[in-house]
Structures are given as structure tokens and as C-alpha cells.
Design a protein around this motif. Structure first.
Motif, PDB file in Angstrom:
ATOM      1  N   THR A  68       0.853  -1.178   0.000  1.00  0.00           N
ATOM      2  CA  THR A  68       0.000   0.000   0.000  1.00  0.00           C
ATOM      3  C   THR A  68       0.898   1.241   0.000  1.00  0.00           C
ATOM      4  OG1 THR A  68      -0.079   0.299   2.399  1.00  0.00           O
ATOM      5  CG2 THR A  68      -1.652  -1.273   1.428  1.00  0.00           C
ATOM      6  N   PRO A  69       0.331   2.421  -0.279  1.00  0.00           N
ATOM      7  CA  PRO A  69       1.135   3.647  -0.209  1.00  0.00           C
ATOM      8  C   PRO A  69       1.689   3.913   1.193  1.00  0.00           C
ATOM      9  CG  PRO A  69      -0.884   4.031  -1.433  1.00  0.00           C
ATOM     10  CD  PRO A  69      -1.009   2.671  -0.825  1.00  0.00           C
ATOM     11  N   GLN A  70       1.074   3.296   2.215  1.00  0.00           N
ATOM     12  CA  GLN A  70       1.543   3.477   3.595  1.00  0.00           C
ATOM     13  C   GLN A  70       2.669   2.517   3.970  1.00  0.00           C
ATOM     14  OE1 GLN A  70      -1.894   3.061   2.814  1.00  0.00           O
ATOM     15  NE2 GLN A  70      -1.982   5.302   2.623  1.00  0.00           N
ATOM     16  N   GLY A  71       3.051   1.636   3.047  1.00  0.00           N
ATOM     17  CA  GLY A  71       4.142   0.703   3.320  1.00  0.00           C
ATOM     18  C   GLY A  71       3.715  -0.579   3.989  1.00  0.00           C
ATOM     19  N   THR A  72       2.407  -0.846   4.037  1.00  0.00           N
ATOM     20  CA  THR A  72       1.912  -2.112   4.569  1.00  0.00           C
ATOM     21  C   THR A  72       1.567  -3.043   3.405  1.00  0.00           C
ATOM     22  OG1 THR A  72      -0.338  -1.244   4.679  1.00  0.00           O
ATOM     23  CG2 THR A  72       1.020  -1.042   6.661  1.00  0.00           C
ATOM     24  N   LEU A  73       1.330  -4.311   3.710  1.00  0.00           N
ATOM     25  CA  LEU A  73       1.035  -5.280   2.661  1.00  0.00           C
ATOM     26  C   LEU A  73      -0.425  -5.190   2.235  1.00  0.00           C
ATOM     27  CD1 LEU A  73       2.889  -8.444   4.005  1.00  0.00           C
ATOM     28  CD2 LEU A  73       3.749  -6.699   2.439  1.00  0.00           C
ATOM     29  N   VAL A  74      -0.666  -5.303   0.939  1.00  0.00           N
ATOM     30  CA  VAL A  74      -2.027  -5.364   0.422  1.00  0.00           C
ATOM     31  C   VAL A  74      -2.642  -6.695   0.844  1.00  0.00           C
ATOM     32  CG1 VAL A  74      -3.448  -5.438  -1.677  1.00  0.00           C
ATOM     33  CG2 VAL A  74      -1.497  -3.873  -1.539  1.00  0.00           C
ATOM     34  N   SER A  75      -3.858  -6.678   1.339  1.00  0.00           N
ATOM     35  CA  SER A  75      -4.530  -7.902   1.780  1.00  0.00           C
ATOM     36  C   SER A  75      -4.593  -8.915   0.649  1.00  0.00           C
ATOM     37  CB  SER A  75      -5.955  -7.578   2.246  1.00  0.00           C
ATOM     38  OG  SER A  75      -6.696  -8.766   2.438  1.00  0.00           O
ATOM     39  N   ARG A  76      -4.380 -10.187   0.999  1.00  0.00           N
ATOM     40  CA  ARG A  76      -4.453 -11.255   0.004  1.00  0.00           C
ATOM     41  C   ARG A  76      -5.846 -11.372  -0.614  1.00  0.00           C
ATOM     42  NH1 ARG A  76      -0.455 -15.214  -0.318  1.00  0.00           N
ATOM     43  NH2 ARG A  76       1.299 -14.942   1.120  1.00  0.00           N
ATOM     44  N   ARG A  77      -6.841 -10.780   0.023  1.00  0.00           N
ATOM     45  CA  ARG A  77      -8.196 -10.815  -0.539  1.00  0.00           C
ATOM     46  C   ARG A  77      -8.381  -9.809  -1.674  1.00  0.00           C
ATOM     47  NH1 ARG A  77      -9.206 -11.438   5.003  1.00  0.00           N
ATOM     48  NH2 ARG A  77      -9.564  -9.197   5.248  1.00  0.00           N
ATOM     49  N   GLU A  78      -7.402  -8.903  -1.832  1.00  0.00           N
ATOM     50  CA  GLU A  78      -7.493  -7.870  -2.861  1.00  0.00           C
ATOM     51  C   GLU A  78      -6.787  -8.330  -4.136  1.00  0.00           C
ATOM     52  OE1 GLU A  78      -9.195  -5.076  -2.482  1.00  0.00           O
ATOM     53  OE2 GLU A  78      -9.721  -5.645  -0.425  1.00  0.00           O
ATOM     54  N   PRO A  79      -7.332  -7.950  -5.311  1.00  0.00           N
ATOM     55  CA  PRO A  79      -6.663  -8.308  -6.574  1.00  0.00           C
ATOM     56  C   PRO A  79      -5.288  -7.660  -6.664  1.00  0.00           C
ATOM     57  CG  PRO A  79      -8.450  -6.723  -6.941  1.00  0.00           C
ATOM     58  CD  PRO A  79      -8.580  -7.174  -5.527  1.00  0.00           C
ATOM     59  N   GLY A  80      -4.335  -8.410  -7.196  1.00  0.00           N
ATOM     60  CA  GLY A  80      -2.982  -7.884  -7.361  1.00  0.00           C
ATOM     61  C   GLY A  80      -2.125  -7.940  -6.116  1.00  0.00           C
ATOM     62  N   ALA A  81      -2.616  -8.608  -5.059  1.00  0.00           N
ATOM     63  CA  ALA A  81      -1.870  -8.640  -3.796  1.00  0.00           C
ATOM     64  C   ALA A  81      -0.589  -9.462  -3.896  1.00  0.00           C
ATOM     65  CB  ALA A  81      -2.743  -9.189  -2.684  1.00  0.00           C
ATOM     66  N   VAL A  82      -0.601 -10.491  -4.738  1.00  0.00           N
ATOM     67  CA  VAL A  82       0.572 -11.359  -4.905  1.00  0.00           C
ATOM     68  C   VAL A  82       1.134 -11.166  -6.308  1.00  0.00           C
ATOM     69  CG1 VAL A  82       1.431 -13.726  -4.854  1.00  0.00           C
ATOM     70  CG2 VAL A  82      -0.382 -13.035  -3.281  1.00  0.00           C
ATOM     71  N   LEU A  83       2.428 -10.955  -6.393  1.00  0.00           N
ATOM     72  CA  LEU A  83       3.108 -10.750  -7.669  1.00  0.00           C
ATOM     73  C   LEU A  83       3.632 -12.083  -8.185  1.00  0.00           C
ATOM     74  CD1 LEU A  83       5.165  -7.557  -6.692  1.00  0.00           C
ATOM     75  CD2 LEU A  83       2.785  -7.713  -7.448  1.00  0.00           C
ATOM     76  N   HIS A  84       3.725 -12.204  -9.523  1.00  0.00           N
ATOM     77  CA  HIS A  84       4.099 -13.503 -10.090  1.00  0.00           C
ATOM     78  C   HIS A  84       5.226 -13.440 -11.119  1.00  0.00           C
ATOM     79  CE1 HIS A  84       0.739 -15.550  -8.137  1.00  0.00           C
ATOM     80  NE2 HIS A  84      -0.018 -14.526  -8.497  1.00  0.00           N
ATOM     81  N   ASP A  85       5.515 -12.291 -11.693  1.00  0.00           N
ATOM     82  CA  ASP A  85       6.530 -12.186 -12.746  1.00  0.00           C
ATOM     83  C   ASP A  85       7.924 -12.191 -12.112  1.00  0.00           C
ATOM     84  OD1 ASP A  85       8.453 -11.112 -14.605  1.00  0.00           O
ATOM     85  OD2 ASP A  85       6.773 -10.430 -15.834  1.00  0.00           O
ATOM     86  N   PRO A  86       8.716 -13.260 -12.300  1.00  0.00           N
ATOM     87  CA  PRO A  86      10.022 -13.358 -11.632  1.00  0.00           C
ATOM     88  C   PRO A  86      10.965 -12.200 -11.947  1.00  0.00           C
ATOM     89  CG  PRO A  86       9.399 -15.481 -12.550  1.00  0.00           C
ATOM     90  CD  PRO A  86       8.425 -14.481 -13.093  1.00  0.00           C
ATOM     91  N   GLU A  87      10.983 -11.731 -13.195  1.00  0.00           N
ATOM     92  CA  GLU A  87      11.911 -10.666 -13.565  1.00  0.00           C
ATOM     93  C   GLU A  87      11.528  -9.335 -12.919  1.00  0.00           C
ATOM     94  OE1 GLU A  87      14.753 -11.219 -15.163  1.00  0.00           O
ATOM     95  OE2 GLU A  87      14.138 -13.316 -15.035  1.00  0.00           O
ATOM     96  N   LEU A  88      10.229  -9.037 -12.904  1.00  0.00           N
ATOM     97  CA  LEU A  88       9.776  -7.797 -12.280  1.00  0.00           C
ATOM     98  C   LEU A  88       9.986  -7.840 -10.767  1.00  0.00           C
ATOM     99  CD1 LEU A  88       6.469  -7.034 -14.252  1.00  0.00           C
ATOM    100  CD2 LEU A  88       8.700  -5.913 -14.472  1.00  0.00           C
ATOM    101  N   ILE A  89       9.715  -9.006 -10.181  1.00  0.00           N
ATOM    102  CA  ILE A  89       9.927  -9.164  -8.742  1.00  0.00           C
ATOM    103  C   ILE A  89      11.401  -8.967  -8.397  1.00  0.00           C
ATOM    104  CG2 ILE A  89       9.926 -10.849  -6.855  1.00  0.00           C
ATOM    105  CD1 ILE A  89       7.392 -12.058  -8.143  1.00  0.00           C
ATOM    106  N   ALA A  90      12.272  -9.583  -9.185  1.00  0.00           N
ATOM    107  CA  ALA A  90      13.706  -9.483  -8.922  1.00  0.00           C
ATOM    108  C   ALA A  90      14.209  -8.051  -9.077  1.00  0.00           C
ATOM    109  CB  ALA A  90      14.470 -10.419  -9.859  1.00  0.00           C
ATOM    110  N   ALA A  91      13.713  -7.346 -10.085  1.00  0.00           N
ATOM    111  CA  ALA A  91      14.123  -5.954 -10.297  1.00  0.00           C
ATOM    112  C   ALA A  91      13.695  -5.088  -9.111  1.00  0.00           C
ATOM    113  CB  ALA A  91      13.522  -5.421 -11.596  1.00  0.00           C
ATOM    114  N   ARG A  92      12.499  -5.354  -8.589  1.00  0.00           N
ATOM    115  CA  ARG A  92      12.031  -4.601  -7.425  1.00  0.00           C
ATOM    116  C   ARG A  92      12.885  -4.911  -6.203  1.00  0.00           C
ATOM    117  NH1 ARG A  92       6.132  -4.800  -4.456  1.00  0.00           N
ATOM    118  NH2 ARG A  92       7.015  -6.723  -3.623  1.00  0.00           N
ATOM    119  N   CYS A  93      13.331  -6.165  -6.075  1.00  0.00           N
ATOM    120  CA  CYS A  93      14.160  -6.554  -4.938  1.00  0.00           C
ATOM    121  C   CYS A  93      15.511  -5.838  -4.953  1.00  0.00           C
ATOM    122  CB  CYS A  93      14.349  -8.062  -4.908  1.00  0.00           C
ATOM    123  SG  CYS A  93      12.876  -8.948  -4.387  1.00  0.00           S
TER     124      CYS A  93
END
Length: 265
Positions: A170-195
Motif C-alpha cells: 500500500t502507499p503506507q508501506g503495509t502489505l495489500v490484503s491477500r483478498r485484494e486483486p494484485g496482492a501477490v506478484l508472479h513475474d520473476p523478472e519484475l519481482i527481482a528488479a524490485r528486490c
């Protein structure tokens, strides 16, 4: 320098979840389930032995007594009972880790408990108290910036801040609830770049497109996320390529018991 961790030993009986063996070839710390939200003695012991083989630090991933809900449902438990449950879980894992030739070096709350203590003061204090009563030398790992970590540090515990590779923020730096769309990311390259941005303390996008900065000592890849091994390998590769050293924030102090390791083979 950053730690890379994953949640492990989350199978139960004939039900398998995640690829512990492969993830332990990638991460530097293992959050091992303690039997309350997932894990049985055999699954937990195998994870501990594999961690020793790979030189990976072991942390107790403690949670609510909620096997059916995988520990992802909030429980309004009496703080005194929660303290007892947490001490029980840490002690159980400590015994298995000792037989495997290593030790538990940190504690990380799981699931609903992890999220609850960001704002639930009584349960947060119960977590701190349980760790202090069991072993005040254990470190604690929690959501980066959470106020309970400041409280834990004030009470004498070593604290480390965590970010998530595969979760939206979220913009506040907390995790988006798993019940919300887009809460879990799946693209390995995008995830790695963010890391890489996380490890370097650079801004990255929250779920609404705004930029946030999260300061973290450790980055978590969820072991139960689809394609977790592929994601973890991509994250490790890009971090190393960016010149970032991967190392556990809480390595074991005791030497590996090679006799114990050999006995299980």
C-alpha cells in the motif's frame, strides 16, 4: 548486504507444499513452521537437516493455532495464552534444530499474527514477551517500519526489518490484503528488479502507482507462492549481479553437528 529468506516446512502429513530442498539452495535464512499453522515433526526435521546442509540460518515461524486456516485468520486470543503458545512453538523447533546440529537464531511471526501485531498492541507485546522469556538473545524479524519492532528493541531484543519480494504494498508501506486483486506478484523478472531497488534503498511502486521506500535487512520469498523456486532464483541472481552480498542477519553461533547430519542420511 541483505538477507534472503523463505517460509519452509509448511507441508503436513501427505500434503506437500513448496520445494524446501530447492529453496534452501537459494536463501540465506529459513523461516521454519512450528506445527501450529503448518508443518509436522517429520517435515520440520527434514527442513532443519536440509538447512544445515546448505548453511542456512533457521528461524521459528510462529503463529496462531490454526492448521485449517493456515494461520491466516486472526484469533482474538488472550495474550497470556498467546505467550504460552509461542514459547511452545519456539521450544519445539529448537529441539529439532539441535538434533539436526544447529540452533534457532530468530523468530518471525506468521500470517495473521504477523499482520495483527503491526497494530494490535497486546498481541505485539505478547510476542516480545515470549521471545524475551524463552531466550532474549534471539533476534526478531518483522514488517519493515512496524512499531512493534521499535518496542522490541527498546526491551533489549535484536530486531531486523523485512520486505516482501512477491507481495504488493500500500502507499503506507503495509502489505495489500491477500483478498485484494494484485496482492501477490508472479513475474520473476519484475519481482527481482524490485528486490534490487529494495536492497539498495531505492523507491519502488506501491499498488496505486505511487513511489514508496522500504528499508529492509531481509527480503522474503513465500515458499507457497506459485513458481516460488523460479522467483527465488531470479531474485538471487539479480541481487548478486547488482553486486549485493547475500548473508543471513542471524547466523548460528554453534558449529554444525556433523554426526547429527550424518545420522539422518
Amino acid at each position: 548486504m541483505v538477507d534472503l529468506n523463505a517460509d519452509l516446512a509448511e507441508g503436513f502429513g501427505r500434503w506437500e507444499l513448496g520445494d524446501d530442498a530447492e529453496l534452501l539452495r537459494v536463501v540465506t535464512s529459513a523461516n521454519v513452521a512450528c506445527g501450529f499453522h503448518a508443518g509436522d515433526p517429520g517435515v520440520i526435521r527434514r527442513a532443519c537437516h536440509l538447512a544445515v546442509e546448505q548453511g542456512v540460518a533457521i528461524g521459528a515461524q510462529v503463529g496462531y493455532r490454526d492448521l485449517a486456516g493456515f494461520g491466516r485468520r486472526f484469533i482474538d486470543i488472550d495474550p497470556r495464552e498467546l505467550i504460552d503458545d509461542l514459547i511452545y512453538q519456539i521450544g519445539a523447533l529448537e529441539g529439532i534444530a539441535k538434533v539436526a546440529g544447529t540452533e534457532v537464531t530468530y523468530v518471525k511471526p506468521h500470517g495473521a499474527l504477523y499482520n495483527a501485531i503491526v497494530s494490535h498492541a497486546e498481541q505485539a507485546e505478547a510476542v516480545i514477551t515470549a521471545v524475551r522469556q524463552y531466550n532474549p538473545e534471539l533476534a526478531v524479524l518483522g514488517l519493515a517500519g512496524a512499531s512493534w519492532l521499535a518496542s522490541a528493541e527498546a526491551e533489549g531484543l535484536r530486531v531486523f526489518h523485512e520486505a516482501f519480494a512477491d507481495r504488493a504494498y500500500t502507499p503506507q508501506g503495509t502489505l495489500v490484503s491477500r483478498r485484494e486483486p494484485g496482492a501477490v506478484l508472479h513475474d520473476p523478472e519484475l519481482i527481482a528488479a524490485r528486490c534490487v531497488k529494495l536492497a539498495n534503498g531505492e523507491p519502488f511502486e506501491a499498488i496505486d502507482g505511487s513511489l514508496i521506500t522500504v528499508r529492509a535487512d531481509s527480503i522474503c520469498v513465500h515458499g507457497d507462492t506459485e513458481g516460488a523456486v523460479r522467483v527465488a532464483k531470479s531474485v538471487r541472481q539479480q541481487l548478486v549481479s547488482a553486486g549485493i552480498t547475500l548473508t543471513s542477519f542471524a547466523p548460528p553461533r554453534e558449529a554444525v553437528n556433523r554426526d547429527a547430519l550424518a545420522a539422518v542420511r
